[in-house]
Scaffold this motif. Sequence first.
Motif, PDB file in Angstrom:
ATOM      1  N   ARG A   1       0.626  -1.021   0.023  1.00 24.45           N
ATOM      2  CA  ARG A   1       0.039  -0.122  -0.136  1.00 24.45           C
ATOM      3  C   ARG A   1       0.772   1.323  -0.038  1.00 24.45           C
ATOM      4  NH1 ARG A   1      -1.955   3.212   4.448  1.00 24.45           N
ATOM      5  NH2 ARG A   1      -3.855   4.343   3.788  1.00 24.45           N
ATOM      6  N   GLU A   2       1.954   0.977   0.742  1.00 33.84           N
ATOM      7  CA  GLU A   2       2.608   2.357   0.811  1.00 33.84           C
ATOM      8  C   GLU A   2       3.372   2.774  -0.424  1.00 33.84           C
ATOM      9  OE1 GLU A   2       3.392   4.527   3.371  1.00 33.84           O
ATOM     10  OE2 GLU A   2       1.760   3.898   4.454  1.00 33.84           O
ATOM     11  N   ARG A   3       4.017   1.401  -1.031  1.00 32.58           N
ATOM     12  CA  ARG A   3       4.751   1.503  -2.397  1.00 32.58           C
ATOM     13  C   ARG A   3       3.579   2.180  -3.669  1.00 32.58           C
ATOM     14  NH1 ARG A   3       7.393  -4.005  -2.233  1.00 32.58           N
ATOM     15  NH2 ARG A   3       9.339  -3.560  -1.249  1.00 32.58           N
TER      16      ARG A   3
ATOM     17  N   ALA B   1       1.883   9.520  -5.443  1.00 35.26           N
ATOM     18  CA  ALA B   1       2.254  10.601  -4.986  1.00 35.26           C
ATOM     19  C   ALA B   1       3.543  11.251  -6.174  1.00 35.26           C
ATOM     20  CB  ALA B   1       2.966  10.857  -3.822  1.00 35.26           C
ATOM     21  N   GLY B   2       4.207  10.596  -6.701  1.00 34.79           N
ATOM     22  CA  GLY B   2       5.235  10.460  -7.602  1.00 34.79           C
ATOM     23  C   GLY B   2       4.826  10.955  -8.810  1.00 34.79           C
ATOM     24  N   ASP B   3       3.645  10.327  -9.320  1.00 34.58           N
ATOM     25  CA  ASP B   3       3.128  10.597 -10.643  1.00 34.58           C
ATOM     26  C   ASP B   3       2.202  11.803 -10.430  1.00 34.58           C
ATOM     27  OD1 ASP B   3       4.115   8.187 -11.562  1.00 34.58           O
ATOM     28  OD2 ASP B   3       2.120   7.193 -11.513  1.00 34.58           O
ATOM     29  N   ALA B   4       2.080  12.378  -9.277  1.00 39.04           N
ATOM     30  CA  ALA B   4       1.360  13.623  -9.385  1.00 39.04           C
ATOM     31  C   ALA B   4       1.988  14.585  -9.803  1.00 39.04           C
ATOM     32  CB  ALA B   4       0.832  13.866  -7.890  1.00 39.04           C
ATOM     33  N   THR B   5       3.262  14.646 -10.023  1.00 40.91           N
ATOM     34  CA  THR B   5       4.044  15.761 -10.550  1.00 40.91           C
ATOM     35  C   THR B   5       3.856  15.801 -12.186  1.00 40.91           C
ATOM     36  OG1 THR B   5       6.073  14.475 -10.452  1.00 40.91           O
ATOM     37  CG2 THR B   5       5.420  16.007  -8.749  1.00 40.91           C
TER      38      THR B   5
ATOM     39  N   MET C   1      -8.236   8.860  -3.380  1.00 42.44           N
ATOM     40  CA  MET C   1      -7.356   7.973  -2.743  1.00 42.44           C
ATOM     41  C   MET C   1      -6.422   8.309  -1.787  1.00 42.44           C
ATOM     42  SD  MET C   1      -7.134   5.034  -5.822  1.00 42.44           S
ATOM     43  CE  MET C   1      -6.102   4.041  -4.821  1.00 42.44           C
ATOM     44  N   LEU C   2      -5.947   9.407  -2.107  1.00 41.45           N
ATOM     45  CA  LEU C   2      -4.724   9.890  -1.215  1.00 41.45           C
ATOM     46  C   LEU C   2      -5.488  10.545  -0.048  1.00 41.45           C
ATOM     47  CD1 LEU C   2      -2.148  11.518  -3.690  1.00 41.45           C
ATOM     48  CD2 LEU C   2      -1.978   9.686  -2.128  1.00 41.45           C
ATOM     49  N   ALA C   3      -6.492  11.178  -0.405  1.00 41.20           N
ATOM     50  CA  ALA C   3      -7.213  11.642   0.733  1.00 41.20           C
ATOM     51  C   ALA C   3      -7.676  10.806   1.985  1.00 41.20           C
ATOM     52  CB  ALA C   3      -8.372  12.644   0.378  1.00 41.20           C
ATOM     53  N   ALA C   4      -8.362   9.792   1.395  1.00 38.36           N
ATOM     54  CA  ALA C   4      -8.628   8.588   1.967  1.00 38.36           C
ATOM     55  C   ALA C   4      -7.690   7.702   2.875  1.00 38.36           C
ATOM     56  CB  ALA C   4      -9.223   7.436   1.362  1.00 38.36           C
TER      57      ALA C   4
END
Length: 88
Positions: free
Chosen positions: A10-12, A18-22, A38-41
């Motif tokens: 899950r962390e990976r 998060a990395g793709d967010a950029t 998903m990140l907010a949850a």
Amino acid sequence: EALRAQVVERERHLERMAGDATNIENIDLAELQRRHRMLAAAYRTDRRKIDDLTGQLAQLKTALGTQEQLQTAYSELKEAHRKQALHM
């Protein structure tokens, strides 16, 4: 062990997201919104876990303090009995 593997995976996954967010040029709005949810949850879940662990830590600190007080009282009682036995 299985739970640990799930947490690591899950962390990976969250790290990849998060990395793709950029790199938002190739992601449509719906995908960005889905990732945001998903990140907010995940954040809310982590906050709940932190709050639970903080509560548990406070309980353990209280229990430890109580245990230390009981240990001190027991030591004092043993010493008092030892001194009383010497006077008899």
